[in-house]
Design an enzyme around this catalytic site. Structure first.
Site, PDB file in Angstrom:
ATOM      1  N   SER A 181      41.695  86.830 -20.534  1.00  0.00           N
ATOM      2  CA  SER A 181      41.609  85.629 -21.070  1.00  0.00           C
ATOM      3  C   SER A 181      42.976  85.386 -21.837  1.00  0.00           C
ATOM      4  CB  SER A 181      40.622  85.719 -22.136  1.00  0.00           C
ATOM      5  OG  SER A 181      40.901  86.569 -23.447  1.00  0.00           O
ATOM      6  N   ASP A 182      43.313  84.059 -22.074  1.00  0.00           N
ATOM      7  CA  ASP A 182      44.362  83.598 -22.789  1.00  0.00           C
ATOM      8  C   ASP A 182      43.774  84.114 -24.272  1.00  0.00           C
ATOM      9  OD1 ASP A 182      46.612  82.681 -24.160  1.00  0.00           O
ATOM     10  OD2 ASP A 182      46.781  80.647 -23.075  1.00  0.00           O
ATOM     11  N   TRP A 183      44.748  84.138 -25.247  1.00  0.00           N
ATOM     12  CA  TRP A 183      44.348  84.574 -26.480  1.00  0.00           C
ATOM     13  C   TRP A 183      43.553  83.733 -27.391  1.00  0.00           C
ATOM     14  CZ3 TRP A 183      47.013  87.838 -23.639  1.00  0.00           C
ATOM     15  CH2 TRP A 183      47.310  88.955 -24.095  1.00  0.00           C
TER      16      TRP A 183
END
Ligand SMILES: *[C@@H]1O[C@H](CO)[C@@H](O)[C@H](O)[C@H]1NC(C)=O
Ligand SMILES: *[C@@H]1O[C@H](CO)[C@@H](O)[C@H](O)[C@H]1NC(C)=O
Ligand SMILES: *[C@@H]1O[C@H](CO)[C@@H](O)[C@H](O)[C@H]1NC(C)=O
Ligand SMILES: *[C@@H]1O[C@H](CO)[C@@H](O)[C@H](O)[C@H]1NC(C)=O
Ligand SMILES: *[C@@H]1O[C@H](CO)[C@@H](O)[C@H](O)[C@H]1NC(C)=O
Ligand SMILES: *[C@@H]1O[C@H](CO)[C@@H](O)[C@H](O)[C@H]1NC(C)=O
Ligand SMILES: *[C@@H]1O[C@H](CO)[C@@H](O)[C@H](O)[C@H]1NC(C)=O
Ligand SMILES: *[C@@H]1O[C@H](CO)[C@@H](O)[C@H](O)[C@H]1NC(C)=O
Ligand SMILES: *[C@@H]1O[C@H](CO)[C@@H](O)[C@H](O)[C@H]1NC(C)=O
Length: 734
Positions: free
Chosen positions: A248-250
């Site tokens: 996932s993106d952060w």
């Protein structure tokens, strides 16, 4: 970001291919088999530890034998790596080189720096398509064209991974604006997605990329990180053969641990953002315990994370992490601040800077009226020019002390945008320093660069042999980052910042040899001044990275003959691009990608819009002729050859471009980029250039049968120096 995971390291014995750096690369099959063995020996806690990042908000001790895997931004070099790293140019300038060798070399150099700091995963390349020219992070990617983006992604990954560092292509996507990114819904049809937004990801998979990152926003009403149509076993990326892991993106997980894991998300970052209310994979253990997520699925997640680590030989001799991202300025004992800068990296940044400078206008006049005579107006500059004025705040050193190293201001010269895709700008050599160093021996330099002063700037320019006037525009990431001069990531408009357009006009009014330099993240309006008779040259230098000044001097005084080409069209009017940024809807808006395949030049071409400067455009100090087109093609491959001749009096590089016109039944834009080359020719020299087209490159996505098909009929082949400057035309039938 640094992430630590507690896992047991096994000792492996394998068939290996030695690499020069002393690491071994394995095939996917070997790596998967080893990862499988490893997973079978891991406890549940260790597996959970593997799929959940830590270290964003804390550093926790672990019983490590598989070391903590370290991830770091970002696409243009190390972001949180302490000092002593190189500030590479972002992808938009790499795209403007249209040069695969430079794309690859930059990847190698970035990889070397990540490896030197002990970072396992480079969070790049970013390949988000510039759907609208104001999109805040568009400069992190390669512009609006999927083919150019695909080549950029492929070469970057091949370079980074050649030194044993994993690449992670982002953001899947489509992710094309900052406003409302945490929940906006992008509605994209299958064909548009495959042919445009997915294309650079497809090329990434071809390059054996280790990881793909899912985005903050929703696609078709489902969050990207739990969208099975994207990341599931039957989704786009797995059916294209992707064997690495999806991270996932952060902070991009919006659903439960079970929902995300079962949809196909392999790793959540940053796991410990539970501290600020996120971090769904802390619930993964419970979801496994009560059967919502099977242990087989968890094993698959861990295997997919371990596989690229093993494939790239990171289990053997990989440098220890030697910096502390939580303390990048370095008083912490962890912060050894290893210097990963090298002279070769600095030289490469300078080379990419000059190779990405696009010469938009050049009205050259020489004393004797010949091409080679001493230049009195225009470029390249002569050392006979004795008085030089440098005007505009974009010429001066940038403010190093804004936004915690994320470059969240536009104060001084613009070398890269702001936010997580920015990098270390500490070593920036601004234009004023490089111009002064180079020219002080033969010219008198006056300047007015502390602000864009509409009185002081023209005053200094008046009566000089030459005025070089600088102006810029910037954008960046929204997220946790600052709003810069009212721009919330995405630009509010296309305009130059700080009255840059007025400054250019006011200087041109008083100096009859005015050279304009634009540093920008994307298109800016130019038509109110570009035809001004006193403006003798315009250089669009984009966002050139830390060696901005020296790379500009190389072009101005002719050490480098410019060969940069626009990776987007430049027009004053945003309507010419056919898309918008949605700013003011609360809660989250739906973005309908109804323009389909028609972005930038594809849209302008279809609407009969002539931009100020078109995609692929850029001048040289010399001229090139194209002749003798020959095409050999079938429905499975094509090979296009022609002769290129340097007909001018300077040595130089031409960027011949191949545009394909699909059979009209295919519903494609009239011309789409499907090939380019960079060819250096000495004055008077000629060379046969061959550009091949693969079957996929002559295919369209068949929505009904879910496959790439070559439409039957007549294909037109256009060879040109830009989308509008077509020099040779032919056709073939498939
Ligand atoms: C990708 O990996 C496969 C198998 O490990 C290998 O055969 C192939 O050559 C690699 N592709 C590239 C572009 O390196
Ligand atoms: C790895 O394990 C999975 C799940 O048990 C299995 O489907 C796959 O065939 C294994 N792959 C290899 C190369 O051993
Ligand atoms: C590390 O191992 C020790 C015992 O060997 C154990 O007490 C401790 O809880 C472990 N720490 C972590 C973070 O797993
Ligand atoms: C890191 O860069 C600084 C300048 O910012 C320099 O003073 C220092 O010597 C460098 N450190 C190493 C290890 O090269
Ligand atoms: C989104 O919905 C459109 C229209 O139904 C469909 O063509 C496309 O494949 C979907 N894409 C994804 C990623 O779900
Ligand atoms: C100036 O340069 C532009 C673009 O290179 C060209 O179109 C124009 O004809 C030139 N004008 C003169 C007077 O040379
Ligand atoms: C430009 O201006 C200078 C004086 O500043 C003058 O000497 C020169 O003749 C002018 N050149 C042209 C082409 O107008
Ligand atoms: C061009 O510059 C000269 C000064 O060299 C000035 O007199 C003239 O008005 C300028 N031309 C225009 C169109 O602004
Ligand atoms: C183009 O394809 C031909 C035939 O497959 C091959 O021999 C040649 O090396 C290729 N050229 C380029 C520039 O890729």
């Amino acid at each position: 970001m640094v992430s630590s995971r507690a896992v047991v390291l096994l000792v492996f014995c394998l068939c290996t291919i030695p690499k020069s750096l002393g690491f071994v690369e394995r095939s996917w099959a070997e790596a998967i088999a080893l990862a499988n063995e490893t997973v079978n020996l891991m406890t549940l806690d260790e597996k959970i530890g593997m799929v959940r990042g830590v270290g964003q908000f804390s550093i926790s001790g672990t019983n490590i034998t598989i070391p903590p895997l370290c991830f770091n931004d970002g696409p243009a070099g190390i972001r949180l790596g302490g000092s002593n790293v190189t500030g590479f140019p972002p992808a938009i300038n790499v795209a403007a080189t249209f040069n695969r060798d430079l794309m690859y070399s930059r990847g190698v150099a970035i990889g070397e720096e990540f490896r030197g700091k002990g970072i396992h995963v480079y969070l790049g390349p970013a390949v988000d398509i510039m759907r609208n020219p104001k999109a805040g992070r568009a400069w992190e990617g390669f512009g609006p064209d999927p083919y150019l983006g695909g080549e950029g992604a492929y070469q970057t990954i091949m370079g980074v991974q050649s030194v044993g560092v994993s690449a992670c292509t982002k953001h899947l996507g489509p992710y094309n604006q900052e406003h409302w990114r945490y929940g906006l819904n992008a509605e994209v049809d299958d064909r548009t997605f495959r042919e445009l937004y997915w294309w650079p990801f497809m090329k990434s998979v071809e390059a054996n990329v280790s990881a793909l990152m899912c985005a903050y926003n929703e696609v078709n009403g489902t969050s990207s990180c739990h969208n099975a149509a994207l990341i599931g076993d039957e989704g786009y990326l797995r059916t294209e053969g992707f064997q690495g892991f999806v991270v996932s993106d952060w902070g991009a997980t919006h659903d439960s641990a079970a929902d995300n894991a079962n949809a196909g998300l392999d790793m959540e970052q940053p796991g410990d953002w539970i501290l600020i209310g996120g971090g769904v994979y802390s619930g993964l253990e419970a979801a496994v315990d009560d059967g919502q997520v099977t242990e087989a699925r968890l094993n698959q997640m861990v295997t997919r994370i371990l596989t690229p680590w093993l494939r790239l030989g990171q289990d053997q001799g990989y440098p220890d992490i030697n910096f502390n991202a939580q303390d990048p300025d370095g008083t912490d004992s962890l912060n050894l601040n290893v210097n990963v800068r090298t002279d070769a990296h600095t030289a490469l940044v300078r080379q990419i800077g000059s190779a990405s400078a696009v010469l938009l206008k050049n009205n050259r006049t020489t004393t004797d009226g010949t091409a080679t005579g001493t230049t009195i107006r225009g470029l390249p500059l002569s050392k006979d020019i004795k008085t030089i004025a440098v005007v505009g705040q974009d010429a001066q050193q940038l403010n190093l002390d804004c936004g915690g190293g994320l470059n969240e201001c536009n104060d001084g010269t613009m070398v890269i945008g702001w936010g997580s895709g920015s990098n270390n700008v500490e070593f920036t050599v601004p234009p004023i320093d490089a111009i002064t160093d180079f020219a002080q021996g033969f010219a008198t330099i006056s300047s007015d660069i502390t602000s864009n002063d509409l009185t002081g700037g023209p005053a200094v320019a008046e009566g000089k042999d030459l005025a070089i006037v600088f102006a810029n525009a910037m954008s960046g990431e929204l997220g946790f980052y600052n709003i810069v001069d009212g721009n919330e990531g995405d630009r509010n408009d296309l305009n130059l910042w700080w009255k840059g357009g007025s400054l250019i006009e006011d200087v041109a009014a008083v100096c009859n040899n005015t050279v304009v330099v634009i540093h920008s993240v994307g298109p800016v309006p130019m038509s109110s001044w570009n035809n001004h008779p006193n403006i003798t040259a315009i250089i669009y230098a984009g966002a050139p990275g830390e060696q901005t000044g020296p790379s500009l001097v190389d072009v101005l005084w002719g050490a480098v003959n410019p060969s940069g080409r626009l990776p987007f069209s430049i027009d004053d009017d945003e309507a010419s691009y056919g898309t918008t940024i949605v700013y003011g809807i609360d809660p989250f808006p739906v973005l309908d990608y109804t323009e389909g395949l028609f972005l930038d030049y594809r849209y302008m071409d279809s609407q009969g819009i002539t931009p100020v400067y078109e995609f692929g455009y850029g001048l040289s100090y010399t001229t090139f002729a194209y002749s003798s087109l020959s095409i050999e093609a079938s429905a499975s491959s094509g090979s296009v050859s022609f002769i290129l001749t340097n007909t001018g009096s300077f040595d130089g590089t031409e960027i011949p471009q191949l545009y394909l016109g699909f059979p009209s039944s295919a519903g494609e834009p009239d011309k789409v980029l499907r090939g380019f080359d960079n060819v250096f020719l000495a004055s008077g020299a000629k060379q046969t250039v061959t550009i091949n087209i693969s079957q996929k490159e002559m295919s369209i996505w068949d929505v009904v049968n879910q496959e790439w098909v070559v439409p039957s009929g007549t294909f037109n082949v256009y060879i040109g120096a830009s989308i509008s400057d077509i020099r040779l035309t032919g056709s073939f039938t498939a």
